[in-house]
Motif scaffolding. Structure first.
Motif, PDB file in Angstrom:
ATOM      1  N   ILE A  63      -0.364 -13.284  56.384  1.00 52.23           N
ATOM      2  CA  ILE A  63       0.009 -13.512  57.770  1.00 52.23           C
ATOM      3  C   ILE A  63       0.084 -12.175  58.508  1.00 52.23           C
ATOM      4  O   ILE A  63       0.811 -11.272  58.082  1.00 52.23           O
ATOM      5  CB  ILE A  63       1.363 -14.242  57.878  1.00 52.23           C
ATOM      6  CG1 ILE A  63       1.369 -15.523  57.032  1.00 52.23           C
ATOM      7  CG2 ILE A  63       1.707 -14.543  59.332  1.00 52.23           C
ATOM      8  CD1 ILE A  63       0.372 -16.565  57.465  1.00 52.23           C
ATOM      9  N   THR A  64      -0.640 -12.064  59.641  1.00 50.56           N
ATOM     10  CA  THR A  64      -0.571 -10.832  60.423  1.00 50.56           C
ATOM     11  C   THR A  64       0.693 -10.766  61.283  1.00 50.56           C
ATOM     12  O   THR A  64       1.280  -9.708  61.440  1.00 50.56           O
ATOM     13  CB  THR A  64      -1.798 -10.660  61.340  1.00 50.56           C
ATOM     14  OG1 THR A  64      -1.837 -11.728  62.307  1.00 50.56           O
ATOM     15  CG2 THR A  64      -3.085 -10.640  60.541  1.00 50.56           C
ATOM     16  N   HIS A  65       1.074 -11.924  61.872  1.00 53.26           N
ATOM     17  CA  HIS A  65       2.280 -11.950  62.707  1.00 53.26           C
ATOM     18  C   HIS A  65       2.753 -13.392  62.869  1.00 53.26           C
ATOM     19  O   HIS A  65       2.044 -14.333  62.501  1.00 53.26           O
ATOM     20  CB  HIS A  65       2.050 -11.264  64.052  1.00 53.26           C
ATOM     21  CG  HIS A  65       1.061 -11.912  64.956  1.00 53.26           C
ATOM     22  ND1 HIS A  65      -0.294 -11.979  64.684  1.00 53.26           N
ATOM     23  CD2 HIS A  65       1.202 -12.520  66.173  1.00 53.26           C
ATOM     24  CE1 HIS A  65      -0.932 -12.575  65.668  1.00 53.26           C
ATOM     25  NE2 HIS A  65      -0.033 -12.933  66.599  1.00 53.26           N
ATOM     26  N   ASP A  92       9.188  -9.638  62.296  1.00 54.13           N
ATOM     27  CA  ASP A  92       8.690 -10.864  62.927  1.00 54.13           C
ATOM     28  C   ASP A  92       9.408 -12.120  62.438  1.00 54.13           C
ATOM     29  O   ASP A  92       8.983 -13.239  62.767  1.00 54.13           O
ATOM     30  CB  ASP A  92       7.187 -11.017  62.698  1.00 54.13           C
ATOM     31  CG  ASP A  92       6.358 -10.553  63.889  1.00 54.13           C
ATOM     32  OD1 ASP A  92       6.906  -9.795  64.718  1.00 54.13           O
ATOM     33  OD2 ASP A  92       5.181 -10.921  63.988  1.00 54.13           O
ATOM     34  N   ALA A  93      10.489 -11.968  61.697  1.00 61.37           N
ATOM     35  CA  ALA A  93      11.198 -13.143  61.172  1.00 61.37           C
ATOM     36  C   ALA A  93      11.647 -14.079  62.289  1.00 61.37           C
ATOM     37  O   ALA A  93      11.600 -15.308  62.148  1.00 61.37           O
ATOM     38  CB  ALA A  93      12.390 -12.701  60.332  1.00 61.37           C
ATOM     39  N   PRO A 143       6.817  -7.176  67.096  1.00 58.08           N
ATOM     40  CA  PRO A 143       7.386  -6.020  66.402  1.00 58.08           C
ATOM     41  C   PRO A 143       7.019  -5.936  64.928  1.00 58.08           C
ATOM     42  O   PRO A 143       7.050  -4.846  64.353  1.00 58.08           O
ATOM     43  CB  PRO A 143       8.896  -6.198  66.582  1.00 58.08           C
ATOM     44  CG  PRO A 143       9.081  -7.655  66.810  1.00 58.08           C
ATOM     45  CD  PRO A 143       7.861  -8.100  67.571  1.00 58.08           C
ATOM     46  N   GLY A 144       6.660  -7.069  64.328  1.00 59.42           N
ATOM     47  CA  GLY A 144       6.367  -7.066  62.896  1.00 59.42           C
ATOM     48  C   GLY A 144       4.913  -7.301  62.550  1.00 59.42           C
ATOM     49  O   GLY A 144       4.592  -7.690  61.422  1.00 59.42           O
ATOM     50  N   PRO A 173       8.661 -11.747  73.932  1.00 60.88           N
ATOM     51  CA  PRO A 173       9.897 -11.106  73.476  1.00 60.88           C
ATOM     52  C   PRO A 173       9.639 -10.025  72.420  1.00 60.88           C
ATOM     53  O   PRO A 173       8.892 -10.245  71.472  1.00 60.88           O
ATOM     54  CB  PRO A 173      10.697 -12.267  72.887  1.00 60.88           C
ATOM     55  CG  PRO A 173      10.255 -13.455  73.678  1.00 60.88           C
ATOM     56  CD  PRO A 173       8.788 -13.221  73.927  1.00 60.88           C
ATOM     57  N   ARG A 174      10.216  -8.866  72.668  1.00 57.57           N
ATOM     58  CA  ARG A 174      10.131  -7.696  71.793  1.00 57.57           C
ATOM     59  C   ARG A 174       8.712  -7.130  71.698  1.00 57.57           C
ATOM     60  O   ARG A 174       8.400  -6.354  70.795  1.00 57.57           O
ATOM     61  CB  ARG A 174      10.699  -7.984  70.402  1.00 57.57           C
ATOM     62  CG  ARG A 174      12.215  -8.249  70.411  1.00 57.57           C
ATOM     63  CD  ARG A 174      12.785  -8.418  69.031  1.00 57.57           C
ATOM     64  NE  ARG A 174      12.601  -7.207  68.236  1.00 57.57           N
ATOM     65  CZ  ARG A 174      12.848  -7.130  66.922  1.00 57.57           C
ATOM     66  NH1 ARG A 174      13.299  -8.190  66.287  1.00 57.57           N
ATOM     67  NH2 ARG A 174      12.663  -6.006  66.280  1.00 57.57           N
TER      68      ARG A 174
END
Length: 225
Positions: A63-65, A92-93, A143-144, A173-174
């Motif tokens: 998974i990329t994001h 990315d949680a 962000p992740g 968001p973020r």
């Protein structure tokens, strides 16, 4: 589905899925026929049929994001196959936790949240059969966000970091525009102009082509900023 021409170590197919036509990528070790599915956003039965058609054995889900269109089918694919989920970065949680609610909102009721078996960090390696991909943390769009790079094949799957002629959105968001530009110029460009990449949406390109022509991150554009 579109076949991707790569070096002998790996092979790849691009399967656009979901109403957003996200590029799910099936990559496999040419020697062992062990496969990974990168970003199974949905249409899991179609992806399973593609594996069968190519006589592949699924070994990993990468998974990329955590956005719905990239990860919405992950839980169903793992339930169907039992293989481990690797990625994205733990930042990315919160996006992954939101997949079920987002799926209901956007007309993808089969999308469900999940917990990766392995969160990924910058500099990690992920194996596939007898070959290996490098992991780079590329925040900005999310962000992740991570990307997967096969050095021998000069091939990358970059999710929504970079597209042919564009870059990822940063108004979620973020998201962070400065982080995204930094990820592209300090993580992707050093890998080499000859690297061909599958973006999260749209046609393939190369880092060299984007450095010459991309209106957001071309060398000439950034030199003027």
């Amino acid at each position: 589905m579109n076949a991707v021409s790569t070096q002998p170590a790996i092979r790849a197919l691009i399967a656009p899925v979901t109403p957003l036509q996200q590029n799910c990528t099936i990559v496999w070790c040419a020697k062992t026929s062990k496969a990974a599915i990168i970003d199974p956003g949905g249409e899991v039965p179609r992806l399973l049929q593609a594996l069968k058609d190519q006589n592949l054995t699924l070994e990993k889900i990468w998974i990329t994001h955590g956005h719905l269109d990239h990860a919405g089918g992950t839980a169903a694919l793992q339930e169907a196959t039992g293989v481990p989920i690797e990625g994205p970065h733990p930042d990315d949680a919160f996006w992954i936790d939101d997949i079920t609610a987002s799926g209901a909102k956007w007309g993808m009721p089969d999308a469900r949240s999940f917990t990766p078996d392995r969160w990924l960090q910058d500099g990690d390696r992920v194996t596939l059969g007898e070959t290996e991909f490098e992991v780079y943390h590329c925040p900005g769009h999310t962000p992740g966000h991570v990307i997967f790079f096969h050095r021998q094949a000069r091939f990358a799957q970059v999710g929504d970091v970079l597209f042919q002629g564009s870059i990822g959105r940063t108004d979620f968001p973020r998201g962070n525009h400065a982080d995204l530009i930094s990820s592209i110029t300090t993580r992707l460009w050093p890998l080499g102009d000859d690297v061909r990449f599958v973006p999260g949406h749209g046609p393939m390109s190369s880092f060299g082509q984007e450095r010459r022509t991309n209106p957001f991150v071309a060398d000439s554009v950034l030199a003027e900023s």
